[in-house]
Design a protein around this motif. Sequence first.
Motif, PDB file in Angstrom:
ATOM      1  N   PHE A 102       0.905  -1.287   0.087  1.00 14.14           N
ATOM      2  CA  PHE A 102      -0.034   0.057   0.051  1.00 14.14           C
ATOM      3  C   PHE A 102       0.856   1.072   0.060  1.00 14.14           C
ATOM      4  O   PHE A 102       1.865   1.465   0.837  1.00 14.14           O
ATOM      5  N   TYR A 103       0.675   2.028  -0.824  1.00 10.82           N
ATOM      6  CA  TYR A 103       1.473   3.463  -1.069  1.00 10.82           C
ATOM      7  C   TYR A 103       0.337   4.669  -0.619  1.00 10.82           C
ATOM      8  O   TYR A 103      -0.230   4.793  -1.684  1.00 10.82           O
ATOM      9  N   PRO A 104       0.274   5.064   0.354  1.00  9.27           N
ATOM     10  CA  PRO A 104      -0.576   6.041   0.753  1.00  9.27           C
ATOM     11  C   PRO A 104      -0.520   7.333  -0.061  1.00  9.27           C
ATOM     12  O   PRO A 104      -1.238   8.000  -0.393  1.00  9.27           O
ATOM     13  N   GLY A 105       0.741   7.956   0.069  1.00  7.09           N
ATOM     14  CA  GLY A 105       0.876   9.303  -0.693  1.00  7.09           C
ATOM     15  C   GLY A 105       0.968  10.205   0.464  1.00  7.09           C
ATOM     16  O   GLY A 105       0.146  10.060   1.409  1.00  7.09           O
ATOM     17  N   CYS A 106       1.469  11.361   0.071  1.00  2.45           N
ATOM     18  CA  CYS A 106       1.241  12.617   1.079  1.00  2.45           C
ATOM     19  C   CYS A 106       0.104  13.180   1.470  1.00  2.45           C
ATOM     20  O   CYS A 106      -0.157  13.335   2.758  1.00  2.45           O
ATOM     21  N   SER A 107      -0.878  13.103   0.817  1.00  2.82           N
ATOM     22  CA  SER A 107      -2.213  13.646   0.803  1.00  2.82           C
ATOM     23  C   SER A 107      -2.616  12.854   2.019  1.00  2.82           C
ATOM     24  O   SER A 107      -3.601  13.551   2.869  1.00  2.82           O
ATOM     25  N   LEU A 108      -2.598  11.589   2.194  1.00  2.59           N
ATOM     26  CA  LEU A 108      -3.557  10.773   3.328  1.00  2.59           C
ATOM     27  C   LEU A 108      -2.775  10.927   4.484  1.00  2.59           C
ATOM     28  O   LEU A 108      -3.534  10.549   5.509  1.00  2.59           O
TER      29      LEU A 108
ATOM     30  N   SER B 295     -10.773   5.546   6.411  1.00  2.00           N
ATOM     31  CA  SER B 295     -11.636   4.853   5.900  1.00  2.00           C
ATOM     32  C   SER B 295     -11.259   3.682   5.089  1.00  2.00           C
ATOM     33  O   SER B 295     -11.862   2.579   5.172  1.00  2.00           O
ATOM     34  N   ILE B 296     -10.250   3.988   4.436  1.00  2.00           N
ATOM     35  CA  ILE B 296      -9.616   2.890   3.697  1.00  2.00           C
ATOM     36  C   ILE B 296      -9.323   1.726   4.674  1.00  2.00           C
ATOM     37  O   ILE B 296      -9.635   0.547   4.483  1.00  2.00           O
ATOM     38  N   ASP B 297      -8.518   1.973   5.752  1.00  2.00           N
ATOM     39  CA  ASP B 297      -8.296   1.025   6.794  1.00  2.00           C
ATOM     40  C   ASP B 297      -9.522   0.296   7.100  1.00  2.00           C
ATOM     41  O   ASP B 297      -9.461  -0.938   7.141  1.00  2.00           O
ATOM     42  N   ALA B 298     -10.354   0.838   7.802  1.00  2.00           N
ATOM     43  CA  ALA B 298     -11.601   0.190   8.162  1.00  2.00           C
ATOM     44  C   ALA B 298     -12.355  -0.664   7.087  1.00  2.00           C
ATOM     45  O   ALA B 298     -12.644  -1.731   7.396  1.00  2.00           O
ATOM     46  N   VAL B 299     -12.346  -0.147   5.741  1.00  2.00           N
ATOM     47  CA  VAL B 299     -13.014  -1.045   4.746  1.00  2.00           C
ATOM     48  C   VAL B 299     -12.103  -2.240   4.497  1.00  2.00           C
ATOM     49  O   VAL B 299     -12.819  -3.349   4.323  1.00  2.00           O
ATOM     50  N   PHE B 300     -11.042  -2.234   4.472  1.00  2.00           N
ATOM     51  CA  PHE B 300     -10.078  -3.393   3.802  1.00  2.00           C
ATOM     52  C   PHE B 300      -9.991  -4.261   5.022  1.00  2.00           C
ATOM     53  O   PHE B 300      -9.852  -5.399   4.633  1.00  2.00           O
ATOM     54  N   LYS B 301     -10.049  -3.752   6.422  1.00  3.46           N
ATOM     55  CA  LYS B 301     -10.038  -4.689   7.395  1.00  3.46           C
ATOM     56  C   LYS B 301     -11.746  -5.542   7.104  1.00  3.46           C
ATOM     57  O   LYS B 301     -11.607  -6.820   7.491  1.00  3.46           O
ATOM     58  N   ASP B 302     -12.522  -4.782   7.009  1.00  2.60           N
ATOM     59  CA  ASP B 302     -13.685  -5.457   6.844  1.00  2.60           C
ATOM     60  C   ASP B 302     -13.931  -6.532   5.521  1.00  2.60           C
ATOM     61  O   ASP B 302     -14.465  -7.350   5.660  1.00  2.60           O
ATOM     62  N   LEU B 303     -13.220  -5.971   4.614  1.00  5.34           N
ATOM     63  CA  LEU B 303     -12.969  -7.158   3.414  1.00  5.34           C
ATOM     64  C   LEU B 303     -12.052  -8.394   3.756  1.00  5.34           C
ATOM     65  O   LEU B 303     -11.983  -9.359   2.901  1.00  5.34           O
ATOM     66  N   GLY B 304     -11.374  -8.105   4.600  1.00  8.47           N
ATOM     67  CA  GLY B 304     -10.311  -9.176   4.861  1.00  8.47           C
ATOM     68  C   GLY B 304      -9.093  -9.253   3.865  1.00  8.47           C
ATOM     69  O   GLY B 304      -8.648 -10.054   3.755  1.00  8.47           O
ATOM     70  N   ILE B 305      -8.755  -8.106   3.509  1.00  5.49           N
ATOM     71  CA  ILE B 305      -7.549  -7.547   2.503  1.00  5.49           C
ATOM     72  C   ILE B 305      -6.554  -7.089   3.355  1.00  5.49           C
ATOM     73  O   ILE B 305      -6.940  -5.990   4.033  1.00  5.49           O
ATOM     74  N   GLU B 306      -5.146  -7.633   3.367  1.00  7.08           N
ATOM     75  CA  GLU B 306      -4.265  -6.904   4.237  1.00  7.08           C
ATOM     76  C   GLU B 306      -3.573  -5.997   3.290  1.00  7.08           C
ATOM     77  O   GLU B 306      -3.162  -6.217   2.356  1.00  7.08           O
ATOM     78  N   LEU B 307      -3.433  -4.758   3.851  1.00  9.33           N
ATOM     79  CA  LEU B 307      -2.664  -3.726   3.198  1.00  9.33           C
ATOM     80  C   LEU B 307      -1.385  -3.583   4.019  1.00  9.33           C
ATOM     81  O   LEU B 307      -1.498  -3.080   5.264  1.00  9.33           O
ATOM     82  N   VAL B 308      -0.303  -3.672   3.420  1.00 11.98           N
ATOM     83  CA  VAL B 308       0.955  -3.679   4.004  1.00 11.98           C
ATOM     84  C   VAL B 308       1.599  -2.208   3.397  1.00 11.98           C
ATOM     85  O   VAL B 308       2.100  -2.084   2.252  1.00 11.98           O
ATOM     86  N   GLU B 309       1.706  -1.252   4.318  1.00 11.59           N
ATOM     87  CA  GLU B 309       2.179  -0.211   4.157  1.00 11.59           C
ATOM     88  C   GLU B 309       3.748   0.018   3.570  1.00 11.59           C
ATOM     89  O   GLU B 309       4.496  -0.752   4.226  1.00 11.59           O
ATOM     90  N   ILE B 310       4.134   0.402   2.534  1.00 11.02           N
ATOM     91  CA  ILE B 310       5.415   0.560   2.031  1.00 11.02           C
ATOM     92  C   ILE B 310       6.418   1.189   3.326  1.00 11.02           C
ATOM     93  O   ILE B 310       5.970   2.260   3.511  1.00 11.02           O
TER      94      ILE B 310
END
Lengths: 278, 211
Positions: free
Chosen positions: A5-11, A21-36
């Motif tokens: 996962f590359y969030p970028g400066c704005s985030l 909201s991205i955090d919450a949604v991906f947790k709910d979907l059971g997809i793991e986002l690994v921040e670079i």
Amino acid sequence: MRLSFYPGCSLEGMANDYARSIDAVFKDLGIELVEIKDWSCCGSTAAHSLNQAMSAVLPARNLAAAEKMGLDLVSPCAMCFNRLRFSQNMIKKKVFDIPWPVTGNIRVHDMTRFLAEPPMIKLIKERILKPLNRLRVVCYYGCQMVRPPKITGYTDYENPQTIDRIVAATGAKVIDWSYKATCCGASIGVARKEIGESLTRRILQKARQTGAEAIVVSCPLCQSNLDMIQKDRSKRHTPVFYFTEFLRLSFEEHGDPKWFKMHFTDPVPLLKTKGLLS
Amino acid sequence: MQNVISDPDQAHEHDSGEERKLIGDRGYYFLNRMQGETGVNISACYQCERCTNACPVSHFMDIKPHQTIRYVQLGWREDLLKSSTIWICLSCEMCSTYCPNEVDVAEIINHLRNMAAHSSITPKERSLAVFHQTFLEVLQKSGRVNEFRLMNAYYSKPGILKERVKQGILVEDLLLGMTLLRKGRLKLFTPKSRAIKEIKKVYSQKRGEIV
Ligand code: SF4
Ligand code: SF4
């Protein structure tokens, strides 16, 4: 499933609510986002305007880090996505020296297209607890996510559908309109206010003419531009949501007004009248 | 009835009253250089104006996108680097997407902007150029761009504050800043990336510094 996962400066700043909201949604979907780890800025418009070499080199550092992890990359920001894809192209053409070991072979997804794939839409539909079927919205894509099609890979760049499909899956009514991919002015409004405002106002006006009650976007800069221009709080409100805020609202039984406190145009009254927030 | 376009020199408003420019052999040289550096077939343009019609900000430009392409063909480099066009362009890629001849107009304009940034010509839209430069400076200092730092750095550039006062938008800016802070959208501190050193090194290489 795991993705880098590359969030970028704005985030980290203006679009912090998007990040949450991205955090919450991906947790709910059971997809793991690994921040670079230790990611750096993609250079945005400034880099390609003043120093084209840097605009290929800067995103490459993050691509290299993602390759090391061996995970495909997903980017929520339209600009970052565009720049990462551009850099990938340049790496393959070998026109600039990249000081990091990188092949450019991983897949770079923009978040909306990733979630609009049929299996993902199915997954989203399964998670929905509270359909948003009384809301009428338009979806707005802006430029960098869809254009130039050579780089972004969009084939329906005149009438993109990714956010439309996701929002339709939450049950909301999506209205078709012609200003989906018209430019909002990006950062030109900082230095030349009148130009920025003329573009943003037109998009807002067209959105209202369709009868939409809200606009759904995926780009942090589009959100700020469309949201902040309504700061005078005169007459009409047209809240501007991130598409993940929409998903989050439909994934949870009881929404929380606090989620939306970073918005200029407060969406809470609208959501309350629709019975989507208590 | 009198023919409105009796004098061919007056036919194009743009040319009227100006000294006529000669084409010269530079046209060929500059065109080849631009084609080589951008990989775009600029000669393919047949002046259909589709690019200008697709452009959302063409009415703010002094040289319209289709004219830009023509100017490149003619080798009018200085006029292009002095234009407001190169700074006003949003890189929204409408022009390139809709050109029937696949002339990548946005790339040409972007390349000219790069050239202008590395030339001695003062940009016509100074505040826009300064904003881009400030962005890159902040990027080099912290590896990531924090909006608060960016705006502070931008305002402390010579001439910017004065310009905002003159336009009467300083108070509005301050109020906006306060609202953003209150809403938690402006973060005073965000982590820096450890990439700074690496990025600085690449930058100095790009400037031709060897050690
Ligand atoms: S759209 Fe293409 S061919 Fe037409 S004027 Fe513009 S650059 Fe030339
Ligand atoms: S990229 Fe620039 S010239 Fe082309 S349409 Fe957009 S603003 Fe106009």
